[in-house]
Design a protein around this motif. Structure first.
Motif, PDB file in Angstrom:
ATOM      1  N   GLY A   1     -16.740  13.895   0.570  1.00 58.54           N
ATOM      2  CA  GLY A   1     -16.162  13.512  -0.822  1.00 58.54           C
ATOM      3  C   GLY A   1     -14.720  13.249  -1.052  1.00 58.54           C
ATOM      4  N   GLU A   2     -14.225  13.080   0.081  1.00 56.35           N
ATOM      5  CA  GLU A   2     -12.499  12.584  -0.130  1.00 56.35           C
ATOM      6  C   GLU A   2     -12.400  11.247   0.832  1.00 56.35           C
ATOM      7  N   ALA A   3     -11.506  10.472   0.576  1.00 57.51           N
ATOM      8  CA  ALA A   3     -11.052   9.241   1.296  1.00 57.51           C
ATOM      9  C   ALA A   3     -10.486   9.621   2.610  1.00 57.51           C
ATOM     10  N   LEU A   4     -10.799   8.828   3.725  1.00 61.98           N
ATOM     11  CA  LEU A   4     -10.210   9.282   4.788  1.00 61.98           C
ATOM     12  C   LEU A   4      -8.892   9.439   4.841  1.00 61.98           C
ATOM     13  N   THR A   5      -8.082   8.620   4.140  1.00 60.91           N
ATOM     14  CA  THR A   5      -6.609   8.766   3.976  1.00 60.91           C
ATOM     15  C   THR A   5      -6.226  10.066   3.307  1.00 60.91           C
ATOM     16  N   GLN A   6      -7.001  10.796   2.320  1.00 66.82           N
ATOM     17  CA  GLN A   6      -6.513  11.925   1.925  1.00 66.82           C
ATOM     18  C   GLN A   6      -6.815  13.082   3.121  1.00 66.82           C
ATOM     19  N   HIS A   7      -7.915  12.876   3.839  1.00 70.80           N
ATOM     20  CA  HIS A   7      -7.945  13.800   5.058  1.00 70.80           C
ATOM     21  C   HIS A   7      -6.897  13.654   6.123  1.00 70.80           C
ATOM     22  N   VAL A   8      -6.321  12.534   6.187  1.00 65.84           N
ATOM     23  CA  VAL A   8      -5.157  12.433   7.003  1.00 65.84           C
ATOM     24  C   VAL A   8      -3.900  13.289   6.389  1.00 65.84           C
ATOM     25  N   LEU A   9      -3.817  12.715   5.033  1.00 66.16           N
ATOM     26  CA  LEU A   9      -2.636  13.206   4.315  1.00 66.16           C
ATOM     27  C   LEU A   9      -2.788  15.035   4.611  1.00 66.16           C
ATOM     28  N   ARG A  10      -3.759  15.574   4.391  1.00 63.16           N
ATOM     29  CA  ARG A  10      -3.619  16.842   4.620  1.00 63.16           C
ATOM     30  C   ARG A  10      -3.724  17.446   5.948  1.00 63.16           C
ATOM     31  N   SER A  11      -4.162  16.872   6.795  1.00 63.37           N
ATOM     32  CA  SER A  11      -4.014  17.017   8.356  1.00 63.37           C
ATOM     33  C   SER A  11      -2.355  17.169   8.617  1.00 63.37           C
ATOM     34  N   LEU A  12      -1.797  16.107   8.188  1.00 59.55           N
ATOM     35  CA  LEU A  12      -0.280  15.898   8.372  1.00 59.55           C
ATOM     36  C   LEU A  12       0.286  17.184   7.831  1.00 59.55           C
ATOM     37  N   ALA A  13       0.094  17.528   6.264  1.00 59.86           N
ATOM     38  CA  ALA A  13       0.621  18.381   5.705  1.00 59.86           C
ATOM     39  C   ALA A  13       0.651  19.741   6.600  1.00 59.86           C
ATOM     40  N   GLN A  14      -0.707  20.152   7.250  1.00 55.64           N
ATOM     41  CA  GLN A  14      -0.835  21.391   7.662  1.00 55.64           C
ATOM     42  C   GLN A  14      -0.154  21.253   9.265  1.00 55.64           C
ATOM     43  N   GLN A  15       0.429  20.577   9.751  1.00 58.97           N
ATOM     44  CA  GLN A  15       1.310  20.411  10.949  1.00 58.97           C
ATOM     45  C   GLN A  15       2.212  21.546  10.866  1.00 58.97           C
ATOM     46  N   THR A  16       2.585  22.133  12.344  1.00 59.32           N
ATOM     47  CA  THR A  16       3.535  23.028  12.354  1.00 59.32           C
ATOM     48  C   THR A  16       4.886  22.595  12.013  1.00 59.32           C
ATOM     49  N   ARG A  17       4.985  21.458  12.161  1.00 57.50           N
ATOM     50  CA  ARG A  17       6.116  20.639  11.752  1.00 57.50           C
ATOM     51  C   ARG A  17       5.671  19.368  10.806  1.00 57.50           C
ATOM     52  N   PRO A  18       5.495  19.891   9.456  1.00 59.63           N
ATOM     53  CA  PRO A  18       5.172  18.596   8.452  1.00 59.63           C
ATOM     54  C   PRO A  18       5.925  17.936   8.135  1.00 59.63           C
ATOM     55  N   PRO A  19       5.474  16.262   7.851  1.00 66.16           N
ATOM     56  CA  PRO A  19       6.552  15.439   7.468  1.00 66.16           C
ATOM     57  C   PRO A  19       7.384  15.742   6.396  1.00 66.16           C
ATOM     58  N   ALA A  20       8.582  15.202   6.425  1.00 65.49           N
ATOM     59  CA  ALA A  20       9.496  15.143   5.263  1.00 65.49           C
ATOM     60  C   ALA A  20       9.252  14.211   4.385  1.00 65.49           C
ATOM     61  N   GLY A  21       8.327  13.187   4.717  1.00 64.54           N
ATOM     62  CA  GLY A  21       7.612  12.171   3.678  1.00 64.54           C
ATOM     63  C   GLY A  21       6.717  11.434   4.129  1.00 64.54           C
ATOM     64  N   TYR A  22       5.886  10.585   3.400  1.00 61.71           N
ATOM     65  CA  TYR A  22       4.980   9.827   3.935  1.00 61.71           C
ATOM     66  C   TYR A  22       5.008   8.563   3.224  1.00 61.71           C
ATOM     67  N   LEU A  23       4.529   7.384   4.152  1.00 60.26           N
ATOM     68  CA  LEU A  23       4.319   5.927   3.818  1.00 60.26           C
ATOM     69  C   LEU A  23       2.672   5.533   4.162  1.00 60.26           C
ATOM     70  N   LEU A  24       2.488   4.740   3.161  1.00 57.88           N
ATOM     71  CA  LEU A  24       0.862   4.394   3.425  1.00 57.88           C
ATOM     72  C   LEU A  24       0.944   2.651   3.764  1.00 57.88           C
ATOM     73  N   SER A  25       0.468   2.321   4.941  1.00 55.23           N
ATOM     74  CA  SER A  25       0.336   0.747   5.077  1.00 55.23           C
ATOM     75  C   SER A  25      -1.113   0.431   4.618  1.00 55.23           C
ATOM     76  N   ALA A  26      -1.113  -0.603   3.531  1.00 51.12           N
ATOM     77  CA  ALA A  26      -2.212  -0.809   3.029  1.00 51.12           C
ATOM     78  C   ALA A  26      -2.217  -2.450   2.525  1.00 51.12           C
TER      79      ALA A  26
END
Length: 196
Positions: A35-60
């Motif tokens: 029920g979620e776009a693949l990009t959303q899954h990746v965003l969530r996985s990155l947010a759950q990292q032990t050292r999460p990103p300070a920012g995000y960029l999307l190449s599209a």
């Protein structure tokens, strides 16, 4: 390996700008899983990292308004015709506000929680690191120092298109993970990931 407290903040770049030829030409980053776009899954996985990103960029390169709904800068390739993932990485390096850029394709939907930390630790004092699992080297799963931008610009100007070829010219360290990375590279892969 423990956390490296001196590592600076980093930006994550999600690559979703390809033709997805192995998926029938659909916009892969917008295909859904549970029920979620693949990009959303990746965003969530990155947010759950032990050292999460300070920012995000999307190449599209398609459906830019849809990608923009997630509230992060959307970067189309500078060159038309889907020149490949290096064009997305080039745009990401140019827009990256931090010393390090962590690159993840939109089909890498299940990242280990220590993925970013391990790649950044391995890349410390180098130019780049990338992930490998028991079966594959994954050159699009990588950490890059922002100073790689000039090298990439020159490589692309010479007609280079291979991530592997470009990395061969860098001070680059592969990082080995014990488990294979789950990805949705084809519609069949996506169906397997969606199966209960």
């Amino acid at each position: 390996m423990g956390l490296n407290p001196v590592l600076p903040a980093y930006t994550a770049l999600i690559l979703a700008g390809g033709q997805a030829s192995r998926m029938g030409g659909v916009d892969k980053g917008l295909q859904t899983l549970h029920g979620e776009a693949l990009t959303q899954h990746v965003l969530r996985s990155l947010a759950q990292q032990t050292r999460p990103p300070a920012g995000y960029l999307l190449s599209a390169n398609r459906h830019l308004d849809h990608y923009a709904r997630w509230g992060h800068p959307v970067l189309p390739d500078a060159e038309a015709g889907y020149p490949g993932p290096l064009a997305g990485i080039q745009a990401g390096l140019a827009a990256c506000p931090h010393p390090w850029l962590l690159v993840v394709p939109c089909d890498a939907v299940q990242l280990p929680d220590d993925f970013a930390q391990r790649l950044l630790d391995a890349a410390h004092d180098r130019q780049a690191s990338s992930a490998a699992d028991p079966a594959h080297w994954h050159p699009t799963l990588l950490a890059l120092h922002r100073n790689c931008a000039a090298s990439l610009d020159a490589y692309l100007a010479r007609g280079g298109r291979s991530i592997r070829g470009w990395l061969a010219d860098l001070d680059h360290q592969p990082v080995h993970f014990d488990q294979p990375f789950a990805n949705a590279n084809t519609l069949a892969d996506l169906a397997r990931l969606a199966a209960p």
